[in-house]
Design an enzyme around this catalytic site. Sequence first.
Site, mmCIF file in Angstrom:
data_model
loop_
_atom_site.group_PDB
_atom_site.id
_atom_site.type_symbol
_atom_site.label_atom_id
_atom_site.label_comp_id
_atom_site.label_asym_id
_atom_site.label_seq_id
_atom_site.Cartn_x
_atom_site.Cartn_y
_atom_site.Cartn_z
ATOM 1 N N LYS A 13 0.926 -1.084 -0.163
ATOM 2 C CA LYS A 13 0.017 0.114 0.079
ATOM 3 C C LYS A 13 0.769 1.177 0.044
ATOM 4 O O LYS A 13 0.801 2.029 -0.801
ATOM 5 C CB LYS A 13 -0.834 0.069 1.180
ATOM 6 C CG LYS A 13 -1.755 -1.201 1.183
ATOM 7 C CD LYS A 13 -2.752 -1.168 2.647
ATOM 8 C CE LYS A 13 -1.927 -1.256 3.975
ATOM 9 N NZ LYS A 13 -1.214 -2.407 4.116
ATOM 10 N N ARG A 88 -9.913 0.521 8.634
ATOM 11 C CA ARG A 88 -9.458 -0.884 8.917
ATOM 12 C C ARG A 88 -10.393 -1.673 9.711
ATOM 13 O O ARG A 88 -10.429 -3.030 10.142
ATOM 14 C CB ARG A 88 -8.129 -0.953 10.064
ATOM 15 C CG ARG A 88 -6.731 -1.165 9.014
ATOM 16 C CD ARG A 88 -5.782 -0.772 10.285
ATOM 17 N NE ARG A 88 -4.598 -1.559 9.916
ATOM 18 C CZ ARG A 88 -3.607 -0.770 9.599
ATOM 19 N NH1 ARG A 88 -3.586 0.383 9.096
ATOM 20 N NH2 ARG A 88 -2.464 -1.418 9.267
ATOM 21 N N ARG A 127 11.585 -5.147 5.428
ATOM 22 C CA ARG A 127 11.389 -3.777 5.041
ATOM 23 C C ARG A 127 12.246 -2.871 5.869
ATOM 24 O O ARG A 127 12.340 -2.900 6.805
ATOM 25 C CB ARG A 127 9.751 -3.431 5.359
ATOM 26 C CG ARG A 127 9.438 -2.206 5.220
ATOM 27 C CD ARG A 127 7.675 -1.838 5.193
ATOM 28 N NE ARG A 127 7.344 -2.139 6.281
ATOM 29 C CZ ARG A 127 5.737 -2.415 6.482
ATOM 30 N NH1 ARG A 127 5.117 -1.693 5.406
ATOM 31 N NH2 ARG A 127 5.308 -2.571 7.445
ATOM 32 N N ARG A 160 10.937 -0.465 11.387
ATOM 33 C CA ARG A 160 9.955 -0.396 12.339
ATOM 34 C C ARG A 160 10.121 -1.254 13.458
ATOM 35 O O ARG A 160 10.383 -2.324 13.373
ATOM 36 C CB ARG A 160 8.692 -0.405 11.481
ATOM 37 C CG ARG A 160 8.437 0.896 10.807
ATOM 38 C CD ARG A 160 7.137 0.775 9.963
ATOM 39 N NE ARG A 160 6.000 0.143 10.517
ATOM 40 C CZ ARG A 160 4.893 0.002 9.839
ATOM 41 N NH1 ARG A 160 4.737 0.180 8.510
ATOM 42 N NH2 ARG A 160 3.928 -0.610 10.521
ATOM 43 N N ARG A 171 -0.508 -9.215 13.207
ATOM 44 C CA ARG A 171 -0.835 -8.077 12.253
ATOM 45 C C ARG A 171 -1.684 -8.784 11.094
ATOM 46 O O ARG A 171 -2.758 -8.108 10.924
ATOM 47 C CB ARG A 171 -0.087 -7.233 11.778
ATOM 48 C CG ARG A 171 0.520 -6.252 12.795
ATOM 49 C CD ARG A 171 1.687 -5.690 12.586
ATOM 50 N NE ARG A 171 2.007 -4.774 11.531
ATOM 51 C CZ ARG A 171 3.277 -4.763 10.732
ATOM 52 N NH1 ARG A 171 4.389 -5.043 11.443
ATOM 53 N NH2 ARG A 171 3.147 -3.914 9.678
HETATM 54 P P1 ADP Z 1 1.183 -1.740 7.640
HETATM 55 O O1 ADP Z 1 2.233 -1.301 6.648
HETATM 56 O O2 ADP Z 1 1.505 -3.099 8.368
HETATM 57 O O3 ADP Z 1 0.097 -1.929 6.860
HETATM 58 P P2 ADP Z 1 0.461 0.634 9.115
HETATM 59 O O4 ADP Z 1 1.732 1.488 9.207
HETATM 60 O O5 ADP Z 1 -0.594 1.197 8.390
HETATM 61 O O6 ADP Z 1 1.068 -0.604 8.839
HETATM 62 O O7 ADP Z 1 0.013 0.524 10.740
HETATM 63 C C1 ADP Z 1 0.843 0.168 11.854
HETATM 64 C C2 ADP Z 1 0.069 -0.044 13.078
HETATM 65 O O8 ADP Z 1 -0.579 1.288 13.389
HETATM 66 C C3 ADP Z 1 -1.144 -0.973 13.059
HETATM 67 O O9 ADP Z 1 -0.545 -2.452 13.348
HETATM 68 C C4 ADP Z 1 -1.898 -0.314 14.240
HETATM 69 O O10 ADP Z 1 -1.395 -0.603 15.259
HETATM 70 C C5 ADP Z 1 -1.948 1.121 13.767
HETATM 71 N N1 ADP Z 1 -3.036 1.508 12.848
HETATM 72 C C6 ADP Z 1 -2.680 2.188 11.770
HETATM 73 N N2 ADP Z 1 -3.674 2.689 11.146
HETATM 74 C C7 ADP Z 1 -4.883 2.240 11.922
HETATM 75 C C8 ADP Z 1 -6.242 2.289 11.649
HETATM 76 N N3 ADP Z 1 -6.926 2.718 10.798
HETATM 77 N N4 ADP Z 1 -6.895 1.645 12.725
HETATM 78 C C9 ADP Z 1 -6.332 1.153 13.999
HETATM 79 N N5 ADP Z 1 -5.102 1.030 14.057
HETATM 80 C C10 ADP Z 1 -4.186 1.475 13.024
HETATM 81 P P1 ADP Z 2 2.173 -1.899 3.230
HETATM 82 O O1 ADP Z 2 2.152 -0.371 3.232
HETATM 83 O O2 ADP Z 2 0.962 -2.496 2.592
HETATM 84 O O3 ADP Z 2 2.433 -2.374 4.660
HETATM 85 P P2 ADP Z 2 4.669 -1.582 1.899
HETATM 86 O O4 ADP Z 2 4.593 -0.613 0.532
HETATM 87 O O5 ADP Z 2 5.452 -0.949 2.911
HETATM 88 O O6 ADP Z 2 3.479 -2.423 2.434
HETATM 89 O O7 ADP Z 2 5.551 -2.686 1.291
HETATM 90 C C1 ADP Z 2 5.988 -3.911 2.190
HETATM 91 C C2 ADP Z 2 7.542 -4.403 1.704
HETATM 92 O O8 ADP Z 2 7.281 -5.141 0.413
HETATM 93 C C3 ADP Z 2 8.457 -3.255 1.454
HETATM 94 O O9 ADP Z 2 9.886 -3.452 1.656
HETATM 95 C C4 ADP Z 2 8.527 -2.982 -0.112
HETATM 96 O O10 ADP Z 2 9.697 -2.474 -0.822
HETATM 97 C C5 ADP Z 2 8.008 -4.352 -0.483
HETATM 98 N N1 ADP Z 2 7.102 -4.453 -1.724
HETATM 99 C C6 ADP Z 2 5.969 -3.544 -1.966
HETATM 100 N N2 ADP Z 2 5.431 -3.995 -3.133
HETATM 101 C C7 ADP Z 2 6.217 -5.128 -3.660
HETATM 102 C C8 ADP Z 2 5.977 -5.951 -4.862
HETATM 103 N N3 ADP Z 2 5.018 -5.734 -5.564
HETATM 104 N N4 ADP Z 2 6.668 -7.018 -5.146
HETATM 105 C C9 ADP Z 2 7.676 -7.205 -4.163
HETATM 106 N N5 ADP Z 2 8.020 -6.397 -3.000
HETATM 107 C C10 ADP Z 2 7.242 -5.374 -2.650
#
Ligand code: ADP
Ligand code: ADP
Length: 214
Positions: A13, A88, A127, A160, A171
């Site tokens: 994302k 979420r 990551r 992170r 998660r």
């Molecule tokens: P990811 O990259 O794993 O999708 P995020 O950066 O979006 O993670 O979120 C990290 C953490 O922040 C989540 O595990 C949760 O604890 C909190 N968080 C983020 N967005 C939300 C939301 N919309 N509702 C509840 N918790 C959230």
């Molecule tokens: P999210 O925001 O959904 O948690 P991220 O965009 O941070 O996910 O991506 C998670 C990890 O996967 C990062 O290290 C990123 O470089 C890698 N990644 C993202 N998209 C792809 C893809 N299409 N193929 C392989 N690796 C990816």
Amino acid sequence: MRMILLGPPGAGKGTQAVRITKDFGIPAISTGDIFRTNIKEGTELGVKAKGYMDKGDLVPDSLVIDLVRDRLSWDDAKDGFILDGFPRTVAQAEALQGILKDLGTKLDIVVSIVVPDEELVRRIAGRRVCRACGAPYHVDSLKPKVDGVCDICGGELYQRADDNEETVRNRIAVYEESTLPLVEFYTEAGLLTEIDGTIGIDKVEGLIAKALDK
Ligand code: ADP
Ligand code: ADP
Ligand code: ZN
């Protein structure tokens, strides 16, 4: 263009949000990034959110919804936005409808990025994220040009606190239980497009661009 990027942790994302922001000139709003900024700055919100985030649990809806209501009222979100990591829960999705109604607008599209669990764990374990702008990298598959330095803004890359195998499994479970119902919610609303997130980053971007064209 007003869109939601839906998907489990590691689906890509944030990676796609950075690219869509560039292409469309609209802000990417990541609730996770907003919480991490608040933790870094030691705000009351950050202190409240940290315990949940460290365990990989969701921050309570009440804290998240007020924050998004405020952020969507900023001037830069007037002509569009990308929501990354919000909503979420069904309660958050319902609250979002109310917020957008109050702003006199509505969603155009919800893109759900689908990736199998084992690949999610691989991605999250490797990551690295920019401390300054939040851009994601990967130690094997998406290295920055200079080790430890963000290509976009020159910020420092770090891992992170919640990007470890134990927390990520929680998660993913939390995603399946609390967030996956949104696929049905937005399918019924006629807004959902599912995209295969296992193909390369450029190809995923291409599929999203195609979905946005429609
Ligand atoms: P990811 O990259 O794993 O999708 P995020 O950066 O979006 O993670 O979120 C990290 C953490 O922040 C989540 O595990 C949760 O604890 C909190 N968080 C983020 N967005 C939300 C939301 N919309 N509702 C509840 N918790 C959230
Ligand atoms: P999210 O925001 O959904 O948690 P991220 O965009 O941070 O996910 O991506 C998670 C990890 O996967 C990062 O290290 C990123 O470089 C890698 N990644 C993202 N998209 C792809 C893809 N299409 N193929 C392989 N690796 C990816
Ligand atoms: Zn950066």
